[in-house]
Write an enzyme that holds these catalytic residues in place. Structure first.
Site, PDB file in Angstrom:
ATOM      1  N   HIS A   1       0.798  -1.234   0.000  1.00 52.66           N
ATOM      2  CA  HIS A   1       0.000   0.000   0.000  1.00 52.66           C
ATOM      3  C   HIS A   1       0.823   1.274   0.000  1.00 52.66           C
ATOM      4  CE1 HIS A   1      -4.008  -1.818   0.837  1.00 52.66           C
ATOM      5  NE2 HIS A   1      -3.265  -2.750   1.405  1.00 52.66           N
TER       6      HIS A   1
ATOM      7  N   LYS B   1      -8.071  13.729   4.784  1.00 53.33           N
ATOM      8  CA  LYS B   1      -7.197  12.550   4.727  1.00 53.33           C
ATOM      9  C   LYS B   1      -6.185  12.674   5.855  1.00 53.33           C
ATOM     10  CE  LYS B   1      -6.226  13.971   0.452  1.00 53.33           C
ATOM     11  NZ  LYS B   1      -6.360  12.804  -0.364  1.00 53.33           N
ATOM     12  N   ARG B   2      -5.442  11.618   6.166  1.00 53.49           N
ATOM     13  CA  ARG B   2      -4.396  11.742   7.177  1.00 53.49           C
ATOM     14  C   ARG B   2      -3.455  12.880   6.821  1.00 53.49           C
ATOM     15  NH1 ARG B   2      -3.815   8.230  11.647  1.00 53.49           N
ATOM     16  NH2 ARG B   2      -2.061   9.607  11.929  1.00 53.49           N
TER      17      ARG B   2
ATOM     18  N   LYS C   1       1.119  14.271   1.145  1.00 53.57           N
ATOM     19  CA  LYS C   1      -0.231  14.634   0.691  1.00 53.57           C
ATOM     20  C   LYS C   1      -0.361  16.136   0.480  1.00 53.57           C
ATOM     21  CE  LYS C   1      -2.328  10.702   3.203  1.00 53.57           C
ATOM     22  NZ  LYS C   1      -2.967   9.879   2.177  1.00 53.57           N
TER      23      LYS C   1
ATOM     24  N   THR D   1      -8.470   6.800  -1.735  1.00 56.79           N
ATOM     25  CA  THR D   1      -9.831   6.290  -1.891  1.00 56.79           C
ATOM     26  C   THR D   1     -10.840   7.397  -1.630  1.00 56.79           C
ATOM     27  OG1 THR D   1      -9.571   5.424   0.349  1.00 56.79           O
ATOM     28  CG2 THR D   1      -9.430   3.836  -1.458  1.00 56.79           C
TER      29      THR D   1
ATOM     30  N   LYS E   1     -14.597   8.635  -3.416  1.00 57.84           N
ATOM     31  CA  LYS E   1     -15.837   8.971  -2.694  1.00 57.84           C
ATOM     32  C   LYS E   1     -16.342  10.358  -3.093  1.00 57.84           C
ATOM     33  CE  LYS E   1     -13.997   6.142   0.980  1.00 57.84           C
ATOM     34  NZ  LYS E   1     -13.117   6.182   2.172  1.00 57.84           N
TER      35      LYS E   1
HETATM   36  C1  26V Z   1       2.427   4.601   7.148  1.00 58.35           C
HETATM   37  C2  26V Z   1       3.425   5.275   7.806  1.00 58.35           C
HETATM   38  C3  26V Z   1       3.841   4.796   9.119  1.00 58.35           C
HETATM   39  C4  26V Z   1       5.171   5.330   9.535  1.00 58.35           C
HETATM   40  C5  26V Z   1       5.311   6.801   9.244  1.00 58.35           C
HETATM   41  C6  26V Z   1       5.088   7.132   7.809  1.00 58.35           C
HETATM   42  C7  26V Z   1       3.986   6.392   7.202  1.00 58.35           C
HETATM   43  C8  26V Z   1       3.523   6.804   5.980  1.00 58.35           C
HETATM   44  C9  26V Z   1       2.520   6.138   5.357  1.00 58.35           C
HETATM   45  C10 26V Z   1       1.979   5.030   5.937  1.00 58.35           C
HETATM   46  C11 26V Z   1       0.896   4.383   5.186  1.00 58.35           C
HETATM   47  C12 26V Z   1       0.807   2.920   5.332  1.00 58.35           C
HETATM   48  C13 26V Z   1       0.032   2.286   4.284  1.00 58.35           C
HETATM   49  C14 26V Z   1      -1.228   3.005   3.887  1.00 58.35           C
HETATM   50  O1  26V Z   1      -2.047   3.360   4.692  1.00 58.35           O
HETATM   51  N1  26V Z   1      -1.390   3.179   2.606  1.00 58.35           N
HETATM   52  C15 26V Z   1      -2.571   3.757   2.006  1.00 58.35           C
HETATM   53  O2  26V Z   1      -3.384   2.683   1.546  1.00 58.35           O
HETATM   54  C16 26V Z   1      -4.569   3.135   0.912  1.00 58.35           C
HETATM   55  C17 26V Z   1      -5.372   1.898   0.559  1.00 58.35           C
HETATM   56  O3  26V Z   1      -4.703   1.157  -0.395  1.00 58.35           O
HETATM   57  C18 26V Z   1      -4.226   3.971  -0.314  1.00 58.35           C
HETATM   58  O4  26V Z   1      -5.422   4.440  -0.887  1.00 58.35           O
HETATM   59  C19 26V Z   1      -3.349   5.142   0.073  1.00 58.35           C
HETATM   60  O5  26V Z   1      -2.926   5.837  -1.083  1.00 58.35           O
HETATM   61  C20 26V Z   1      -2.132   4.640   0.851  1.00 58.35           C
HETATM   62  O6  26V Z   1      -1.384   5.727   1.362  1.00 58.35           O
END
Ligand code: 26V
Length: 753
Positions: free
Chosen positions: A311, A491-492, A497, A598, A602
């Protein structure tokens, strides 16, 4: 067959009008659970286990009522007795078991699996407090525990528990379940494991707690702060607790259906959602060994059973663990991981594909790719980047394993439940078929030249905007102008982003308005975002937006033309209010960085037009609607990747060379901002933008500003054109139904049932 009223009075033991809201809520929950129970189907053939550290479900009452076809009847029957379903929905608490996109995707997938009548359960953890609740004090984010579980009756504890060894001690993982209903489909289960000795009393200030008392904190929070060693270890404990209990449950269920373990892959498909559950690979090999299956055969069985979804390409989010930590938490797995590493190394001389690198770091994604039969990305561009750059070495080794599954969202929650007016209007135009077959939305294209129809859709949008404005006032104390254009970024909070680019635009607009250059239409910019508790710059960006919001609000020359509303504690429930009310959907990540997104889907589905970069699923949205129905800007992913490779980006040159950029960044430390803001936070953000700007905000700033003003102009001067764009977006959203995504997973990876 009894009707709803008879069933409710039966459960209540009195009439509906005599019951209070709490009693009604419980009775309704009972009714839903009985009905859901009747849709449980026996499993023959292969069953899916979607294992994930997050399931961001959102409230369940209305969703279940819709899926079970009870919604209209319940609403009517309550109203007849002077009660309101909306009031009961307020009692329902939101299971906050996810951070953002990854967890919400898992929830959408469960909905689609049940809707498509596919046997597929979720496997995860029951966090007592889930994700933190966001509170603002002096415009700074503070985190508070969210005791969502306290008054949530959807979770059923079972009498099943599985023993799990953590650091040489045994713990019991209690199986808890939430029924997952499908829309006119079957009922599946979300299996969540809990450690019963967890003690909410150890929570101190905010969300602080002693990180080393596993027996008291294991399933207390989602993603405990991983900025220190103790937090990281706790995360590892959580992950192993989840996969060990999950693996035992899967083997037990399959055995009960006749599996002899050698044929496990005929009974189970396991989808590993990102790397958090990756330890299920060595754990299954270990458990199969205990059942008498030899090591090499176990490796083959597990490879055939499991598949992995990636992801993100952000390297800091790709999990790696020091072997020392694994020795401490799961000493019994390390010999297996060592052997898997030897096999991996024997398959390729390329050290970059090893599981354990030269520094003794264990790369979870590498283990997944070697020892599952499928690795997929979540949008076309993302998968191409995985194959051609991030994981190119693996793609050379196993080209047949790589595939794309573009994300989707469930239309039950993100259209039918959250936007009933639009749903009804669509139904009156093209019939109800789109609820099961999202592609039928295309039939709306016939209305493109029908100005009366376009007006009707615009009226619905206007009503949803008024509803959002009302909700904002009531819950957030923020008054916004419902006649303005609504641009939403929800979004987060993450630098990639680029909420900070939106911030710079808004400062720029502030100056332009003050200089008498009025925009074509008043703009309300709405934000929803939580920042990870230890992510300092993300918190600084939130702070700057909240402070700017106040500066703008109190300037009478500016506030009629722009407003900024930063929603507190953005979650699924808030999202359900925001998506239907949006005009312009902000999807402005640095190209190549957003795997899919996503929220973009929406917004589109609810008739917003996208302002975005060619990133993630925006690329496919552009393809679906055509270039004239989307506002694209900014560097391409190729340009970005080349710039990173060359390492020649220097933010300072852009700051010094562009007076608009400099004016906007300098404003962060202006007297106006410092009146409400904290110098420490604003100064740190300013320096970050000038000296680092790791996600290249400044090179895209001008293109963003020009495109956004173009969108505002079109909205203001050519409403018919704008409304047509909105309609074309709704009509082409069918591709982004999670039903399509799940059908593809099933066809290419799982072959269920
Ligand atoms: C996790 C972390 C944790 C450590 C600090 C930095 C960091 C940055 C990003 C993440 C994201 C982890 C994976 C995630 O949530 N990916 C999201 O998955 C969605 C569903 O597939 C996708 O729509 C998003 O674009 C993607 O960011």
């Amino acid at each position: 067959m009894m009707n709803v009223e008879q069933r409710l009075t039966g459960i209540l033991g009195k009439s509906i009008s005599e019951a209070d809201d709490r009693q009604l809520y419980s009775a309704l929950m009972q009714l839903v659970q009985d009905q859901a129970g009747e849709q449980i189907r026996p499993v023959s053939g292969r069953k899916l286990y979607y294992i994930s550290a997050e399931f961001l479900l959102g409230k369940l009452l209305s969703n279940n009522l819709i899926n079970l076809n009870l919604y209209d009847e319940v609403k009517e029957c309550l109203e007849k007795s002077g009660k309101s379903l909306a009031a009961l929905e307020e009692i329902d608490s939101e299971p906050s078991l996810g951070n953002g996109g990854l967890g919400r995707l898992a929830a959408c997938f469960l909905d689609s699996l049940a809707t498509l009548n596919l046997p597929g359960d979720g496997v995860g953890l029951l966090y007592h407090c889930g994700l933190f609740r966001q509170k603002f004090e002096n415009e700074l984010q503070h985190e508070k525990p969210d005791f969502w579980l306290d008054n949530n009756g959807w979770v059923k504890r079972t009498d099943k528990a599985y023993p799990v060894m953590l650091a040489g001690r045994q713990y019991a993982a209690r199986l808890c379940q939430i029924a997952v209903t499908g829309y006119n489909g079957r009922t599946n289960q979300l299996n969540l494991f809990d450690l019963e000795s967890v003690d909410e009393g150890i929570i101190g200030d905010g969300i602080s707690f002693p990180k080393d008392q596993i027996e008291k904190n294991l399933t207390l929070f989602l993603y405990p702060d991983d900025s220190d060693d103790a937090g990281r270890l706790l995360r590892l404990y959580q992950q192993y607790f989840m996969v060990s209990a999950g693996a035992q449950m899967i083997l037990e269920e399959c055995a009960a259906r006749g599996c002899n373990y050698h044929d496990l892959a005929d009974y189970a498909a396991i989808q590993i959602n990102d790397t958090h559950p990756s330890m299920i690979i060595p754990e299954l090999i270990r458990l199969l060994g205990e059942k008498g299956v030899g090591f090499d055969e176990a490796v083959e069985i597990v490879t055939n059973t499991c598949a992995y979804t990636n992801h993100t390409i952000l390297s800091e989010a790709l999990e790696k663990w020091p072997a020392g930590s694994l020795y401490r938490v799961v000493p019994h797995l390390m010999p297996i991981i060592d052997r898997l590493n030897q096999i991996a190394r024997s398959r390729s001389s390329d050290a970059s594909t090893a599981i354990i690198d030269g520094n003794g770091t264990v790369h979870m994604a590498h283990m997944d790719i070697h020892f599952t039969h499928s690795t997929n990305g979540v949008a076309y561009l993302h998968t191409e980047i995985l194959k051609n750059s991030e994981l190119a070495n693996f793609n050379r080794l196993y080209p047949w394993k790589f595939n794309n599954k573009t994300n989707g969202v469930t239309f039950r929650r993100w259209l039918m439940a959250c936007n009933p007016m639009l749903t009804k209007e669509i139904e009156s135009r093209i019939g109800p078929g789109f609820k099961k077959d999202a592609d039928e939305l295309k039939n709306l294209l016939a209305l493109q030249e029908d100005e009366a129809a376009l007006q009707r859709f615009a009226d619905i949008k206007a009503a949803n905007k008024r509803a959002l404005a009302k909700w904002m006032l009531e819950t957030q104390g923020i008054e916004i102008n419902p006649d303005a254009m609504f641009a939403i970024q929800a979004k987060r909070l993450h630098e990639y982003k680029r909420q900070q680019m939106n911030l710079l635009f808004l400062i720029h607009q502030y100056f332009e308005i003050k200089a008498g250059h009025l925009p074509p239409v008043p703009l309300v910019s709405i934000f929803g975002a939580k920042a990870a508790p230890a992510y300092t710059i993300a918190k600084d960006i939130i702070h700057a937006l909240r402070v700017l919001s106040r500066v703008v609000a109190e300037d009478p020359a500016v506030s009629p033309w722009m407003q900024i509303a930063f929603v507190e504690n953005y979650n699924v429930s808030a999202a359900e209010k925001m998506f239907p009310a949006c005009d312009l959907s902000e999807q402005i990540s640095l190209a190549s960085k957003e795997a899919s997104g996503t929220g973009n889907m929406k917004f589109m589905l609810n008739g917003a037009v996208t302002l975005g970069t060619m990133d993630g699923a925006n690329v496919e949205i552009a393809q679906q609607v055509g270039g004239e129905n989307i506002y694209i800007f900014g560097q391409s992913s190729d340009q970005v990747i080349r710039r990173y490779a060359a390492g020649d980006y220097c933010a300072r040159e852009w700051y010094e060379g562009d007076p608009n950029i400099r004016r906007a960044i300098d404003f962060l430390l202006s007297d106006e901002m410092l009146r409400y803001g904290s110098r420490e936070n604003l100064e740190r953000l300013k320096n970050e933008l000038i000296y680092k700007d790791w996600f290249q905000t400044l090179p895209d700033f001008n293109a963003y500003t020009i495109r956004k003003l173009q969108a505002m102009t079109d909205y203001a001067v050519n409403p018919v054109k704008w409304r047509r764009m909105c309609l074309v977006n709704i009509a082409n959203a069918g591709f982004f139904s999670a039903d399509r995504t799940i059908a593809e997973y099933n066809r290419d990876i799982w072959q269920l049932g």
